[in-house]
Design an enzyme around this catalytic site. Structure first.
Site, mmCIF file in Angstrom:
data_model
loop_
_atom_site.group_PDB
_atom_site.id
_atom_site.type_symbol
_atom_site.label_atom_id
_atom_site.label_comp_id
_atom_site.label_asym_id
_atom_site.label_seq_id
_atom_site.Cartn_x
_atom_site.Cartn_y
_atom_site.Cartn_z
ATOM 1 N N ARG A 203 -59.397 17.165 -12.871
ATOM 2 C CA ARG A 203 -59.012 17.648 -11.547
ATOM 3 C C ARG A 203 -57.503 17.879 -11.420
ATOM 4 N NH1 ARG A 203 -59.952 14.242 -6.090
ATOM 5 N NH2 ARG A 203 -60.711 15.857 -4.689
ATOM 6 N N LEU B 101 -58.789 20.282 -2.816
ATOM 7 C CA LEU B 101 -59.697 20.108 -3.947
ATOM 8 C C LEU B 101 -60.855 19.257 -3.432
ATOM 9 C CD1 LEU B 101 -57.028 19.399 -6.666
ATOM 10 C CD2 LEU B 101 -58.773 21.160 -6.885
ATOM 11 N N SER B 102 -62.067 19.798 -3.477
ATOM 12 C CA SER B 102 -63.220 19.103 -2.896
ATOM 13 C C SER B 102 -63.497 17.790 -3.605
ATOM 14 C CB SER B 102 -64.449 20.010 -2.959
ATOM 15 O OG SER B 102 -64.252 21.184 -2.219
ATOM 16 N N ALA B 103 -64.210 16.900 -2.918
ATOM 17 C CA ALA B 103 -64.538 15.587 -3.462
ATOM 18 C C ALA B 103 -65.302 15.716 -4.771
ATOM 19 C CB ALA B 103 -65.371 14.799 -2.453
#
Length: 388
Positions: A40, A93-95
């Site tokens: 990520r 930034l999505s989970a």
């Protein structure tokens, strides 16, 4: 260099946390490998934003590497805010757990052509390309600066992904060729028909649905409709070209209510603590989609604050030694609407959120319970009234 084992240590702890919670999808083991190869932080800007209870403050990689990595890897269920606009998150930034579950719902296979709608920082496009293969993922992003950032990060990762600047909500299918899969990263209440037309019969569309939840639709063999089940809970940023979603929280409620006195009051026969059940919350989201519900702890128990982002509001207040009371004001009785939807949910047997689905046609869209043809249904994008 970040402490606590450096970036690898943070990543390892997130991997273990996902495994402990069963968040790595069993049907898509490729996701764990893709997360490891495309971590990520490689798609995160050097400044993130952290909520401190009152406002967002910056977390800088250069000045606070431990805080920066912790923002990305300490919570599997938390999005990392990457941009603010007028003090509110406008990109993230999505989970990790939600990204994994949505890509699992996409049923992505090598060789599939993919339209990634809403590039953001490029992480989900990267994960899709890792699975599908080079040159098979096209991603659209309405913000040219974000698109440029994502292109750089995707290229640095050695991935062949095309990023185009376009409003994915209104854009046509890239290159005029239908894709096998469409994955959206921002919330829409109604699915653009162009998305359904862009996907081949039998293909899949996975998208965040409005204020709460995400769904996976399959395009029918004749291409005339798409339908499928709700797959999970999450909150996503909304379509930038659509209506602004009303905010939750106490300040948003007070902005609607102001100093107005209640116009209507009645005693309820149910405990407001029941509104903390997320399956009920989702059922209310289906039946009254423009109602914003926020719960907090009062002196006598849980308090529910409800508003429509305009002029109508309601409060459900517990009372020591007496039944809870519903107070309302504004041009509509939004509290009564939610209580009626709550009663309907109970009459349906208190179903889970996974018992709901969505159907999309060129002319209409509706949510349904249990069965797309015979179950209770609620029109999407129109005044709501549950029917059989």
């Amino acid at each position: 260099m970040a402490g606590a084992g450096g970036p690898a240590g943070y990543r390892a702890r997130l991997d273990a946390l996902m495994a402990e919670r069963g968040a790595w999808p069993e049907d898509s083991p490729w996701l764990r490998a893709a997360f490891a190869e495309l971590p990520r932080h490689r798609f995160a800007p050097e400044r993130l934003w952290r909520w401190n209870g009152r406002s967002y403050g910056p977390v800088e990689l250069a000045g606070d590497p431990d805080g920066w990595y912790a923002e990305l890897y300490s919570d599997a269920d938390a999005a990392a805010v990457t941009r603010l606009t007028d003090g509110r998150p406008s990109s993230s930034l999505s989970a990790p757990s939600v990204v994994a579950d949505m890509l699992d719902s996409l049923r992505l296979e090598p060789g599939h052509r993919v339209w990634d709608v809403g590039t953001g920082q490029g992480w989900t496009a990267a994960l899709a390309a890792w699975r599908a293969g080079p040159g098979l993922v096209v991603s659209t992003e309405v913000d040219d600066q974000l698109a440029a950032f994502a292109r750089d990060r995707l290229a640095a990762a050695g991935l062949d992904v095309e990023v185009r600047v376009a409003d994915g909500t209104s854009a046509e299918v890239p290159e005029g060729r239908q894709v096998d899969r469409l994955h959206a990263t921002y919330a829409v209440e109604t699915v653009p028909w162009s998305w359904v037309a862009a996907v081949r019969p039998g293909g899949r569309i996975v998208y965040p649905w409005g204020r709460l939840g995400y769904a996976a639709l399959t395009v029918a063999d004749d291409g005339a409709r798409a339908h499928g089940w709700v797959h999970g809970l999450a909150r996503f940023m909304g379509d930038r070209s659509g209506p602004v979603q009303p905010s939750a929280g106490y300040s948003a409620f007070t902005a609607v209510r102001g100093d107005a006195e209640p116009e209507h009051c009645r005693v309820l026969d149910r405990d407001p603590a029941g509104l903390e059940d997320w399956h009920l919350r989702f059922a209310l989201r289906v039946a009254v989609p423009d109602a914003v519900l926020f719960t907090c702890q009062g002196e006598d128990g849980p308090v529910a604050l409800i508003h429509d982002g305009d002029r109508s509001w309601a409060e459900v207040l517990p009372r020591a030694g007496a039944g809870p009371v519903l107070l309302q004001g504004g041009p509509r009785r939004i509290g009564d609407e939610l209580i009626a939807a709550w009663s309907q949910w109970e009459a349906l047997g208190r179903p889970d959120l996974y018992d709901y689905g969505v159907t999309v046609t060129p002319d209409s869209q509706w949510a349904w319970h249990g069965d797309p043809d015979t179950g209770a249904r609620w029109p999407i994008g129109a005044p709501r009234r549950a029917t059989r």
